[in-house]
Motif scaffolding. Sequence first.
Motif, mmCIF file in Angstrom:
data_model
loop_
_atom_site.group_PDB
_atom_site.id
_atom_site.type_symbol
_atom_site.label_atom_id
_atom_site.label_comp_id
_atom_site.label_asym_id
_atom_site.label_seq_id
_atom_site.Cartn_x
_atom_site.Cartn_y
_atom_site.Cartn_z
ATOM 1 N N GLU A 165 0.826 -1.207 0.000
ATOM 2 C CA GLU A 165 0.000 0.000 0.000
ATOM 3 C C GLU A 165 0.862 1.260 0.000
ATOM 4 N N CYS A 166 1.931 1.250 0.805
ATOM 5 C CA CYS A 166 2.818 2.413 0.835
ATOM 6 C C CYS A 166 3.516 2.601 -0.511
ATOM 7 N N THR A 167 3.920 1.496 -1.132
ATOM 8 C CA THR A 167 4.545 1.567 -2.451
ATOM 9 C C THR A 167 3.568 2.151 -3.471
ATOM 10 N N GLU A 168 2.318 1.700 -3.406
ATOM 11 C CA GLU A 168 1.290 2.212 -4.307
ATOM 12 C C GLU A 168 1.087 3.710 -4.104
ATOM 13 N N ASP A 169 1.014 4.127 -2.843
ATOM 14 C CA ASP A 169 0.819 5.551 -2.559
ATOM 15 C C ASP A 169 1.993 6.388 -3.051
ATOM 16 N N MET A 170 3.218 5.871 -2.895
ATOM 17 C CA MET A 170 4.396 6.602 -3.360
ATOM 18 C C MET A 170 4.350 6.778 -4.879
ATOM 19 N N CYS A 171 3.906 5.747 -5.587
ATOM 20 C CA CYS A 171 3.803 5.851 -7.049
ATOM 21 C C CYS A 171 2.743 6.867 -7.459
ATOM 22 N N PHE A 172 1.620 6.881 -6.751
ATOM 23 C CA PHE A 172 0.581 7.872 -7.050
ATOM 24 C C PHE A 172 1.083 9.295 -6.777
ATOM 25 N N ILE A 173 1.828 9.469 -5.695
ATOM 26 C CA ILE A 173 2.341 10.806 -5.382
ATOM 27 C C ILE A 173 3.378 11.230 -6.414
ATOM 28 N N GLU A 174 4.215 10.304 -6.858
ATOM 29 C CA GLU A 174 5.173 10.628 -7.921
ATOM 30 C C GLU A 174 4.443 11.135 -9.169
ATOM 31 N N GLY A 175 3.356 10.453 -9.510
ATOM 32 C CA GLY A 175 2.573 10.883 -10.668
ATOM 33 C C GLY A 175 1.954 12.250 -10.465
ATOM 34 N N ALA A 176 1.446 12.500 -9.244
ATOM 35 C CA ALA A 176 0.861 13.813 -8.947
ATOM 36 C C ALA A 176 1.928 14.901 -8.997
ATOM 37 N N LEU A 177 3.145 14.578 -8.575
ATOM 38 C CA LEU A 177 4.238 15.549 -8.609
ATOM 39 C C LEU A 177 4.652 15.859 -10.042
ATOM 40 N N GLU A 178 4.600 14.863 -10.920
ATOM 41 C CA GLU A 178 4.970 15.081 -12.319
ATOM 42 C C GLU A 178 4.089 16.139 -12.984
ATOM 43 N N VAL A 179 2.832 16.231 -12.550
ATOM 44 C CA VAL A 179 1.908 17.212 -13.122
ATOM 45 C C VAL A 179 2.421 18.638 -12.889
ATOM 46 N N HIS A 180 3.233 18.831 -11.844
ATOM 47 C CA HIS A 180 3.693 20.176 -11.461
ATOM 48 C C HIS A 180 5.095 20.507 -11.986
ATOM 49 N N LEU A 181 5.621 19.707 -12.911
ATOM 50 C CA LEU A 181 6.991 19.920 -13.379
ATOM 51 C C LEU A 181 7.105 20.917 -14.523
ATOM 52 N N GLY A 182 5.981 21.314 -15.122
ATOM 53 C CA GLY A 182 6.028 22.318 -16.182
ATOM 54 C C GLY A 182 6.384 21.729 -17.536
ATOM 55 N N GLU A 183 7.084 22.518 -18.376
ATOM 56 C CA GLU A 183 7.442 22.105 -19.736
ATOM 57 C C GLU A 183 8.875 22.519 -20.036
ATOM 58 N N PHE A 184 9.535 21.739 -20.878
ATOM 59 C CA PHE A 184 10.844 22.097 -21.414
ATOM 60 C C PHE A 184 10.672 22.453 -22.890
ATOM 61 N N HIS A 185 11.034 23.683 -23.263
ATOM 62 C CA HIS A 185 11.034 24.091 -24.661
ATOM 63 C C HIS A 185 12.461 23.927 -25.188
ATOM 64 N N VAL A 186 12.660 22.929 -26.045
ATOM 65 C CA VAL A 186 13.991 22.596 -26.552
ATOM 66 C C VAL A 186 14.143 23.149 -27.965
#
Length: 294
Positions: A165-186
């Motif tokens: 369950e903790c592993t599952e929650d950590m993966c969900f939080i990682e995904g939620a954090l990815e939403v806040h990473l913005g964009e890279f214009h290369v």
Amino acid sequence: RSCSFTGFSTVQSRKLGKSLSRSSVRSRMSLKPPKAYNSLQKGALIWDPKPLQVKKIFEALKKGLNEYLEAHQAELDYLSGRHKDTKRNSRLAFYYDLDKQIRSVERYIRKLEFHISKVEELYEAYCIQCRLRDGATNMKQAFSLSPATKASRESLVELYKNVQECTEDMCFIEGALEVHLGEFHVKMKGLVGFARLCPGDQYEVFVRLGRQKWRLKGKIETDDSQTWDEEEKIFIPNLHEKFEIKVTELRGLATILVGVVTCDSINFFTTKPQAIVVDITELGTIKLRLEVLW
């Protein structure tokens, strides 16, 4: 010692198990993002959280967001000073235009502050789940080394569920954090190769970040300038993936591999455009120039 440890910690582990289970349920209810994020789309969730990598990205992200906040706060201070001077000079139209700019910057600062607080909240929840998982894992290992009893077997089953369950929650939080990473214009700035680049040579550059791909072709002109069929691409940052860059030379129907390199994106979370020069060959005889704006 192992017998006394087993007798004592069976009760303790049940209490810990209930605590872990409650925390896990709470985190899933409050931290699941409202929409699917990249790592969950198409059923591609991998149950392998990486706390050290997440920590590095979080620190770089928070530093970059604070840079943006400081820059806009400085802009607000400058506009506020002009606002006071304009009020005294009573230039009404300019005064209202300046007032509109100030309100716009203030709104953006509030958004940045909320963004930073959300990222901090997610990372704090991630660290809690990580510590809970480590504790449950340590207890699971201890129970597996102790004499097998009905109580210890029940505890092992409960602890295994808690770790999952903790592993599952950590993966969900990682995904939620990815939403806040913005964009890279290369932006493509061309190849540098000194004597290696000749008029008429054609190259293909392939850039990958996770599932995101950018393939572009270029040609060396007679005046040593370069033309490319694309100049800019937007990438969505990923917590675990690095940029993979592959350059090949096109000679008629044949292709010759020039080199393959990887580039970490952790240094791109900053307000200023980053000029990147990547050695494509081992000796650096051909380099790729890119510009990354976050």
